[in-house]
Design a protein around this motif. Structure first.
Motif, short mmCIF file in Angstrom:
data_model
loop_
_atom_site.label_atom_id
_atom_site.label_comp_id
_atom_site.label_asym_id
_atom_site.label_seq_id
_atom_site.Cartn_x
_atom_site.Cartn_y
_atom_site.Cartn_z
N VAL A 162 -24.19 25.95 -19.78
CA VAL A 162 -24.31 26.67 -18.57
C VAL A 162 -25.69 27.27 -18.21
O VAL A 162 -26.44 27.76 -19.38
CB VAL A 162 -23.38 27.88 -18.60
CG1 VAL A 162 -23.43 29.02 -17.67
CG2 VAL A 162 -21.84 27.22 -19.10
N LEU A 163 -26.19 27.31 -17.20
CA LEU A 163 -27.58 27.77 -16.88
C LEU A 163 -27.59 29.42 -17.21
O LEU A 163 -26.72 30.08 -16.38
CB LEU A 163 -27.91 27.27 -15.51
CG LEU A 163 -29.32 27.70 -15.01
CD1 LEU A 163 -30.44 27.17 -15.76
CD2 LEU A 163 -29.46 27.41 -13.66
N ARG A 164 -28.48 29.67 -18.04
CA ARG A 164 -28.32 31.18 -18.37
C ARG A 164 -29.12 32.07 -17.60
O ARG A 164 -29.30 33.32 -17.81
CB ARG A 164 -28.47 31.39 -19.61
CG ARG A 164 -27.34 30.76 -20.61
CD ARG A 164 -27.73 30.70 -21.89
NE ARG A 164 -26.90 29.94 -22.94
CZ ARG A 164 -25.85 30.25 -23.63
NH1 ARG A 164 -25.48 31.55 -23.75
NH2 ARG A 164 -25.15 29.29 -24.19
N VAL A 165 -30.19 31.51 -16.85
CA VAL A 165 -31.25 32.09 -16.11
C VAL A 165 -30.77 32.16 -14.63
O VAL A 165 -29.91 31.45 -14.11
CB VAL A 165 -32.67 31.58 -16.45
CG1 VAL A 165 -33.14 31.90 -17.59
CG2 VAL A 165 -32.67 30.01 -15.66
N PRO A 166 -31.42 32.93 -13.85
CA PRO A 166 -30.86 32.97 -12.61
C PRO A 166 -31.32 31.60 -11.75
O PRO A 166 -32.48 30.96 -11.93
CB PRO A 166 -32.04 34.04 -11.79
CG PRO A 166 -32.25 35.03 -12.90
CD PRO A 166 -32.34 34.22 -14.09
N LYS A 188 -32.86 25.16 -11.59
CA LYS A 188 -31.72 23.96 -11.50
C LYS A 188 -32.29 22.57 -12.07
O LYS A 188 -31.87 22.06 -12.81
CB LYS A 188 -31.08 24.07 -10.14
CG LYS A 188 -29.70 23.15 -10.21
CD LYS A 188 -28.95 23.37 -8.93
CE LYS A 188 -27.78 22.76 -8.99
NZ LYS A 188 -27.89 21.27 -8.45
N ARG A 189 -33.39 22.32 -11.07
CA ARG A 189 -34.10 21.03 -11.61
C ARG A 189 -34.40 20.95 -13.06
O ARG A 189 -34.28 19.88 -13.60
CB ARG A 189 -35.36 21.06 -10.73
CG ARG A 189 -36.05 19.51 -10.29
CD ARG A 189 -36.86 19.65 -9.45
NE ARG A 189 -38.31 19.94 -9.82
CZ ARG A 189 -38.47 21.03 -9.26
NH1 ARG A 189 -37.92 21.65 -8.21
NH2 ARG A 189 -39.84 21.69 -9.65
N LEU A 190 -35.33 21.75 -13.37
CA LEU A 190 -35.70 21.89 -14.97
C LEU A 190 -34.20 21.79 -15.85
O LEU A 190 -34.33 20.83 -16.79
CB LEU A 190 -36.17 23.04 -15.39
CG LEU A 190 -37.52 23.51 -14.80
CD1 LEU A 190 -38.05 24.88 -15.11
CD2 LEU A 190 -38.59 22.32 -14.96
N PHE A 191 -33.12 22.29 -15.54
CA PHE A 191 -32.02 22.41 -16.26
C PHE A 191 -31.33 21.07 -16.17
O PHE A 191 -30.62 20.55 -17.10
CB PHE A 191 -30.88 23.27 -15.58
CG PHE A 191 -29.81 23.58 -16.61
CD1 PHE A 191 -29.85 24.24 -17.87
CD2 PHE A 191 -28.51 23.23 -16.15
CE1 PHE A 191 -28.89 24.38 -18.45
CE2 PHE A 191 -27.45 23.40 -16.79
CZ PHE A 191 -27.52 24.15 -18.12
#
Length: 96
Positions: free
Chosen positions: A26-30, A36-39
């Motif tokens: 789960v992406l934990r930063v805003p 999103k692209r980095l994730f």
């Protein structure tokens, strides 16, 4: 072009080359378009020394470095995030 990826097990398995998104994390930063692209990308380094330094910073430290050869005429998109002295690259959609 040669890029380096940190690895934690030998032999390496497919999961070592998947993005956090592809692994179901789960992406934990805003969530911004950039985050999103980095994730959804796969982190790699263009300099072996920087990759070795970064490998030591993981908890636990990464024990292996994988050298990836990306042909100049290849179709794997890369981008530099400029996060380190040696450009930190992302293989976007490369192994997800």
């Amino acid at each position: 072009m040669y890029l380096y990826r940190c690895g934690f097990a030998c032999p390496l398995v497919d999961e070592n080359f998947k993005s956090k998104a592809a692994l179901g994390e789960v992406l934990r930063v805003p969530e911004t378009a950039k985050q999103k692209r980095l994730f959804e990308g796969v982190s790699v380094y263009s300099d072996l020394r920087i990759a070795q330094t970064q490998a030591k910073r993981f908890n636990p430290p990464a024990k292996y470095l994988v050298e990836l050869h990306i042909p100049d005429a290849g179709s794997i998109p890369c981008e530099s995030t400029g996060s380190h002295t040696s450009p930190f690259g992302l293989l976007l959609d490369g192994f997800a």
